[in-house]
Design a protein around this motif. Structure first.
Motif: not given
Length: 290
Positions: A252-256
């Motif tokens: 999720i953080q990679a997408v953010i």
């Protein structure tokens, strides 16, 4: 709120609350994790009589406050309930009050504060591990009375440390990257690389979680598998679920990160980026160089 306002850094001043909140969260989390069998028996008791008896005996053997009465007809006492209730409250307070240190990544959004607060928790974990190891060294070599729990507790905390720091490192963009090709391509191609990298991370996370969630959450967590030593901490029951949870959060953080960095100007990297000027000055002073 504008994008500029959302990214405005709130610089850390090292205030006491920035230490107290992650420490309080870690304290409540530690208590709740150690007494998880009480929650399992209270909320979702095993249907199998043998497993129920095994879990009950485990709870009574590991309970820190065995003489304290349980509440609501279950197995959890008031301290267990208090730690469980305080955990999300302290987490929200920590996320809302966390501040960015000057050496940290400055282009952040509000949602990034979750990973930043997790980073603060890892810092408290490092301090906790150090204190445990110092305590063990003192007892072992000064008093010649080593503990049964210090080494395994350090191992347990270290597992959480490496996992949680992965999420923090992803938010800080400080994982190892090779910029040889990335720096020479145009910005649209850099964005393509960013999307491809995030996509690969998400695919890995999906397959990892799909392939192992049953073994991890049913076999390890629900049965509360222990380490099988004298101290016998629940390392398999806690670390393996944390792996899946953290991998999901990293995805999720990679997408953010991709969304946050989409409109940033391209940055050219060089070997000079790895040089810490403050550290270099300290080295010069220590050797007496001009």
């Amino acid at each position: 709120m504008t994008d500029t306002a959302e990214r405005s850094p709130i610089i850390s001043t090292g205030a006491l609350i920035e230490w107290i909140v992650p420490f309080a969260f870690l304290l409540c989390a530690g208590w709740a994790v150690w007494h998880t069998p009480a929650y399992i028996l209270s909320f979702i008791p095993p249907a199998n009589e043998s497993l129920l008896e095994q879990m009950s005996q485990l709870h009574y053997r590991k309970d820190v406050t065995p003489d304290m009465p349980a509440l609501f007809g279950g197995y959890a006492d008031i301290l267990d309930w208090l730690s469980l209730v305080l955990l999300p409250i302290i987490f929200v307070i920590g996320v809302r009050t966390v501040r960015i240190a000057p050496m940290e990544f400055q282009d952040w959004r509000k949602i990034d504060k979750i990973a930043i607060f997790v980073g603060r928790i890892t810092m408290i974990l490092i301090i906790s591990m150090t204190l445990v190891m110092l305590y063990e060294v003192f007892l072992r070599y000064a008093i010649e009375a080593p503990t049964l729990w210090a080494n395994e507790l350090t191992l347990w905390l270290g597992g959480y440390l490496f996992l949680l720091s992965g999420l923090y490192a992803m938010q800080q963009r400080c994982h190892i990257r090779i910029f040889l090709l990335y720096d020479v391509v145009p910005r649209w191609m850099q964005r393509t690389f960013d999307v491809l990298g995030a996509l690969l991370i998400c695919v890995f996370a999906v397959f990892l979680i799909f392939g192992s969630y049953k073994q991890v959450f049913v076999t390890k967590f629900y049965r509360w598998e222990m380490f099988g030593t004298a101290f016998d901490p629940p390392i398999p029951a806690t670390v393996q679920p944390t792996i899946l949870i953290v991998v999901a959060l990293i995805a999720i953080q990679a997408v953010i990160n991709v969304i946050s960095d989409w409109n940033l100007e391209p940055v050219t990297h060089s070997a000079a980026d790895d040089i810490d000027e403050d550290e270099l000055e300290m080295i010069k002073k220590s050797v007496g160089s001009d």
